[in-house]
Write a protein that holds these residues in place. Structure first.
Motif, short mmCIF file in Angstrom:
data_model
loop_
_atom_site.label_atom_id
_atom_site.label_comp_id
_atom_site.label_asym_id
_atom_site.label_seq_id
_atom_site.Cartn_x
_atom_site.Cartn_y
_atom_site.Cartn_z
N CYS A 248 -46.56 36.36 69.66
CA CYS A 248 -46.06 35.20 70.40
C CYS A 248 -44.57 35.09 70.10
O CYS A 248 -44.15 35.31 68.97
N GLU A 249 -43.78 34.75 71.09
CA GLU A 249 -42.35 34.58 70.87
C GLU A 249 -41.92 33.22 71.37
O GLU A 249 -42.43 32.73 72.38
N GLU A 250 -41.00 32.59 70.63
CA GLU A 250 -40.44 31.31 71.04
C GLU A 250 -38.99 31.24 70.59
O GLU A 250 -38.62 31.81 69.57
N LEU A 251 -38.20 30.57 71.37
CA LEU A 251 -36.79 30.42 71.07
C LEU A 251 -36.60 29.34 70.02
O LEU A 251 -37.19 28.27 70.10
N GLY A 252 -35.82 29.64 68.99
CA GLY A 252 -35.50 28.67 67.95
C GLY A 252 -34.01 28.36 67.97
O GLY A 252 -33.23 29.09 68.58
N TYR A 253 -33.64 27.28 67.31
CA TYR A 253 -32.23 26.88 67.29
C TYR A 253 -31.88 26.26 65.95
O TYR A 253 -32.62 25.44 65.41
N GLN A 254 -30.76 26.69 65.40
CA GLN A 254 -30.10 26.04 64.28
C GLN A 254 -28.72 25.69 64.81
O GLN A 254 -28.24 26.34 65.73
N PRO A 255 -28.06 24.70 64.24
CA PRO A 255 -26.74 24.35 64.76
C PRO A 255 -25.85 25.59 64.93
O PRO A 255 -25.73 26.40 64.01
N GLU A 256 -25.32 25.74 66.13
CA GLU A 256 -24.44 26.83 66.53
C GLU A 256 -25.11 28.20 66.60
O GLU A 256 -24.44 29.22 66.66
N LYS A 257 -26.45 28.24 66.60
CA LYS A 257 -27.11 29.55 66.59
C LYS A 257 -28.51 29.47 67.20
O LYS A 257 -29.33 28.66 66.79
N PHE A 258 -28.79 30.31 68.20
CA PHE A 258 -30.14 30.48 68.73
C PHE A 258 -30.72 31.72 68.09
O PHE A 258 -30.02 32.67 67.74
N PHE A 259 -32.05 31.76 67.94
CA PHE A 259 -32.74 32.93 67.44
C PHE A 259 -34.13 32.96 68.05
O PHE A 259 -34.58 32.01 68.67
N LEU A 260 -34.82 34.07 67.90
CA LEU A 260 -36.15 34.25 68.47
C LEU A 260 -37.15 34.35 67.33
O LEU A 260 -37.02 35.21 66.46
N HIS A 261 -38.14 33.45 67.31
CA HIS A 261 -39.26 33.57 66.38
C HIS A 261 -40.25 34.54 67.00
O HIS A 261 -40.73 34.31 68.11
N ARG A 262 -40.57 35.60 66.33
CA ARG A 262 -41.62 36.52 66.77
C ARG A 262 -42.78 36.33 65.81
O ARG A 262 -42.74 36.76 64.67
N ILE A 263 -43.82 35.64 66.26
CA ILE A 263 -44.97 35.30 65.43
C ILE A 263 -46.07 36.33 65.68
O ILE A 263 -46.54 36.49 66.80
N ILE A 264 -46.45 37.04 64.63
CA ILE A 264 -47.45 38.11 64.72
C ILE A 264 -48.74 37.60 64.10
O ILE A 264 -48.80 37.30 62.92
N LEU A 265 -49.78 37.49 64.92
CA LEU A 265 -51.09 37.00 64.48
C LEU A 265 -52.03 38.19 64.33
O LEU A 265 -52.27 38.93 65.29
N LYS A 266 -52.55 38.41 63.15
CA LYS A 266 -53.45 39.53 62.89
C LYS A 266 -54.84 39.24 63.46
O LYS A 266 -55.37 38.14 63.32
N LYS A 267 -55.45 40.25 64.12
CA LYS A 267 -56.78 40.12 64.71
C LYS A 267 -57.75 41.04 63.98
O LYS A 267 -57.43 42.18 63.67
N TYR A 268 -58.97 40.53 63.76
CA TYR A 268 -60.02 41.29 63.09
C TYR A 268 -61.34 41.10 63.81
O TYR A 268 -61.55 40.10 64.50
N ALA A 269 -62.25 42.08 63.66
CA ALA A 269 -63.60 41.99 64.18
C ALA A 269 -64.54 42.50 63.10
O ALA A 269 -64.16 43.38 62.31
N PRO A 270 -65.78 42.00 63.05
CA PRO A 270 -66.73 42.48 62.06
C PRO A 270 -66.98 43.97 62.24
O PRO A 270 -67.07 44.47 63.37
N GLU A 271 -67.11 44.71 61.12
CA GLU A 271 -67.38 46.15 61.18
C GLU A 271 -68.73 46.41 61.83
O GLU A 271 -68.94 47.42 62.47
N SER A 272 -69.67 45.47 61.68
CA SER A 272 -71.05 45.68 62.13
C SER A 272 -71.26 45.48 63.63
O SER A 272 -72.30 45.82 64.15
N SER A 273 -70.27 44.90 64.34
CA SER A 273 -70.44 44.69 65.78
C SER A 273 -69.08 44.70 66.46
O SER A 273 -68.05 44.69 65.81
N GLU A 274 -69.11 44.69 67.79
CA GLU A 274 -67.86 44.70 68.54
C GLU A 274 -67.60 43.35 69.21
O GLU A 274 -66.93 43.28 70.22
#
Length: 69
Positions: free
Chosen positions: A29-55
């Motif tokens: 997920c990406e969202e624009l962030g701001y600090q005084p006099e500076k914009f930046f991009l938050h790149r939020i990485i969410l880890k995904k998992y599934a049980p080994e025993s099923s799909e």
């Protein structure tokens, strides 16, 4: 757009015992962030998992609370 801003990566992992889980990939997920006099991009990485025993029952780390959705 991302190439024009500093990118701040935040990686979020599921909590708890993951020994019976298989890593399934990342959701980014990406969202624009701001600090005084500076914009930046938050790149939020969410880890995904599934049980080994099923799909089914894919589990994903939760996004933190944010001011703007």
């Amino acid at each position: 757009m991302a190439e024009n801003f500093e990118v701040v990566k935040i990686t979020l992992e599921l909590e708890g015992d993951l020994s019976e889980m298989k890593f399934f990939g990342d959701k980014v997920c990406e969202e624009l962030g701001y600090q005084p006099e500076k914009f930046f991009l938050h790149r939020i990485i969410l880890k995904k998992y599934a049980p080994e025993s099923s799909e089914c029952s894919i589990m994903i780390a939760k996004l933190p609370n944010r001011i703007i959705y």
